[in-house]
Design an enzyme around this catalytic site. Structure first.
Site, PDB file in Angstrom:
ATOM      1  N   GLU A 207      12.035  37.620   7.439  1.00 58.41           N
ATOM      2  CA  GLU A 207      11.460  38.262   8.628  1.00 58.41           C
ATOM      3  C   GLU A 207      10.824  37.204   9.487  1.00 58.41           C
ATOM      4  OE1 GLU A 207       8.641  41.505   8.367  1.00 58.41           O
ATOM      5  OE2 GLU A 207       9.813  42.470   6.789  1.00 58.41           O
TER       6      GLU A 207
ATOM      7  N   GLU B 259       6.483  41.988   0.875  1.00 60.56           N
ATOM      8  CA  GLU B 259       5.088  41.690   1.217  1.00 60.56           C
ATOM      9  C   GLU B 259       4.068  42.406   0.343  1.00 60.56           C
ATOM     10  OE1 GLU B 259       4.406  42.271   5.382  1.00 60.56           O
ATOM     11  OE2 GLU B 259       5.808  40.708   5.941  1.00 60.56           O
TER      12      GLU B 259
HETATM   13  C1  FCB Z   1       5.848  42.872   8.466  1.00 66.03           C
HETATM   14  C2  FCB Z   1       6.488  44.072   7.789  1.00 66.03           C
HETATM   15  C3  FCB Z   1       7.510  44.765   8.641  1.00 66.03           C
HETATM   16  C4  FCB Z   1       7.114  44.819  10.093  1.00 66.03           C
HETATM   17  C5  FCB Z   1       6.697  43.458  10.594  1.00 66.03           C
HETATM   18  C6  FCB Z   1       6.328  43.435  12.061  1.00 66.03           C
HETATM   19  O1  FCB Z   1       4.595  42.627   7.912  1.00 66.03           O
HETATM   20  O2  FCB Z   1       7.130  43.682   6.593  1.00 66.03           O
HETATM   21  O3  FCB Z   1       7.733  46.035   8.095  1.00 66.03           O
HETATM   22  O4  FCB Z   1       6.163  45.785  10.288  1.00 66.03           O
HETATM   23  O5  FCB Z   1       5.603  43.010   9.839  1.00 66.03           O
END
Ligand code: FCB
Length: 456
Positions: A353, A169
């Protein structure tokens, strides 16, 4: 019905979970680890809810074997983690900390024993503090330091690890770390943001080359947080603000890395920090697109906010449900994102994620019935199945996160895990969502029909 149309043999689909070093490892002052920018940021008054820090976190540094056993029980085939740069190179460049390297050797060997493929991310936000004192990502040399770190990781682990992500990210840690506030290093300065964006992109390109040179058959990508940016209210100003955030949030990294150009809306701003040949250095061939996705953004124009960015986050429409983080729950936005990324970048997508926070409590029976998380995961995976059936090339899905952990500015107040962590005792308790996900993985051959037919 739908299952028969599934785009590729289910056996190829990779189910996993993701974590990151600073959020779970703890052992902040052990075995020669150097401080990271997050160690420093957490100590600044008022930065983190309840004054929490990652000093101990989930104590994964010592409990990794128990955590890998949980992964095996869950039935995942892949585990994404990050290496803490200051654990292996305490000052960011120069002397290597063998004890730090040895920790990830132990973890990777444990994963191999459990039949779980390691996915190694080089950078999940914990820059060595020593580098921040030289300007960190605002210094062009940071790309070189990062490339040297990538070489060390490739040479040391490349016999056992084939999947590498350069950054997690980049839009999030640059925007919040250098402009909007709320993340380390806690700078708010537009020129610093622009420099950081460009230097992280250079670091990405250099690291891809170094990993290719040091690891046979490496499979490399970067992990981008992509969320549709929608105007919170009508009006040209809000529409323009949403487009501007879209360029920074969704375009500033994938476009130069994969298309060889910055989004038109920000290209002129970045230009002063570019040197001839930079876009060729950044745009290196990669093997997949790593997607983190949670929610859409609702954006408002605010000329006084984060000048000259001029954007602020507005509310989602009242009817949109929210998680305990306040993030909108909108599985259609996930489908929209998958479809758009497939069209724009034409790479296999791994969802690295997706998940939600919920206000989990241990009930009288000792169980954690985290129904909001199950509902979230069910609806979002259903959207993913829909995308796959429509021909979008999604190859894997990783839940954030295995464990409750240190959620950055929210400290330990927000729980994202499939496994509950009782922080005072470090006891791990599998939540109902853990069992739900294990079942989903087991039923993978029919999962395309699962979302449509599931009743509980
Ligand atoms: C993302 C991050 C991760 C975590 C999630 C909830 O933006 O990559 O580390 O904090 O959110």
């Amino acid at each position: 019905m739908a299952g028969a149309n599934f785009g590729k043999p289910p056996a190829e689909f990779l189910w996993g979970v993701s974590t990151s070093s600073y959020q779970i490892e703890g052992a902040a002052n052990e075995d020669g680890r150097g401080p990271s920018i997050w160690d420093v940021y957490c100590r600044q008054p008022g930065r983190i809810a309840n004054g929490d820090t990652g000093d101990v976190a989930c104590d994964h540094y010592h409990r990794y074997a128990e955590d890998v056993a949980l992964m095996r029980e869950l039935g995942i085939k892949a585990y994404r983690f990050s290496v803490s740069w200051p654990r292996v190179i305490p000052q960011g460049y120069g002397a290597i900390n063998q004890a730090g390297l040895a920790f990830y050797d132990r973890l990777i060997d444990e994963l191999a024993g459990a039949g779980i493929e390691p996915w190694l991310c080089l950078y999940h936000w914990d820059l060595p503090q020593a580098l921040s004192e030289h300007g960190g990502w605002t210094n062009r040399d940071c790309a070189k330091w990062f490339a040297d770190y990538a070489t060390l990781i490739g040479e040391h682990y490349g016999d056992r690890v084939k999947r590498f992500a350069t950054f997690n990210e980049p839009s999030v840690f640059t925007l919040f770390g250098f402009s909007l506030g709320g993340q380390a290093p806690g700078i708010s300065d537009h020129a610093s943001l622009l420099r950081a964006i460009h230097h992280v992109n250079l670091g990405h390109g250099a690291a891809v080359d170094r990993l290719r040179a040091s690891v046979a058959r490496a499979s490399i990508g970067a992990i981008h947080n992509c969320q549709p940016c929608r105007p919170a209210y009508e009006g040209q100003d809000n529409l323009r603000a949403a487009q501007r955030l879209d360029a920074y949030w969704n375009g500033a990294f994938p476009d130069p890395q994969l298309l060889g150009r910055y989004p038109t809306l920000i290209a002129d701003e970045i230009a002063p920090y570019q040197q001839p040949g930079d876009l060729e250095r950044i745009c290196r061939p990669v093997d997949w697109f790593g997607l983190n996705h949670y929610s859409p953004h609702y954006v408002i124009a605010d000329a006084n906010a984060n000048k000259p960015l001029g954007i602020a986050f507005g509310p989602a429409p009242a009817e949109v449900p929210r998680s305990s983080m306040g993030w909108p729950v909108d599985p259609d936005a996930f489908l929209e994102t998958l479809t758009e990324l497939d069209r724009r970048y034409k790479l296999p997508i791994y969802v690295l994620e997706n998940g939600t926070a919920s206000a989990d409590v241990i009930d009288a029976d000792g169980d954690i019935r985290d129904q909001p998380r199950i509902d979230y995961l069910r609806s979002y995976t259903a959207s993913m199945f829909e995308a796959i059936e429509a021909g979008v090339d999604v190859r894997g899905y990783f839940v954030w996160s295995l464990l409750d952990n240190f959620e950055w500015g929210s400290g330990f107040s927000q729980r994202f895990g499939l496994v509950y962590v009782d922080y005072p005792t470090q006891r791990r308790i599998a939540k109902a969502s853990f069992h739900w996900y294990a079942q989903l993985i087991k039923s993978a051959p029919v999962y395309a029909a699962y979302g449509a037919n599931a009743s509980s």
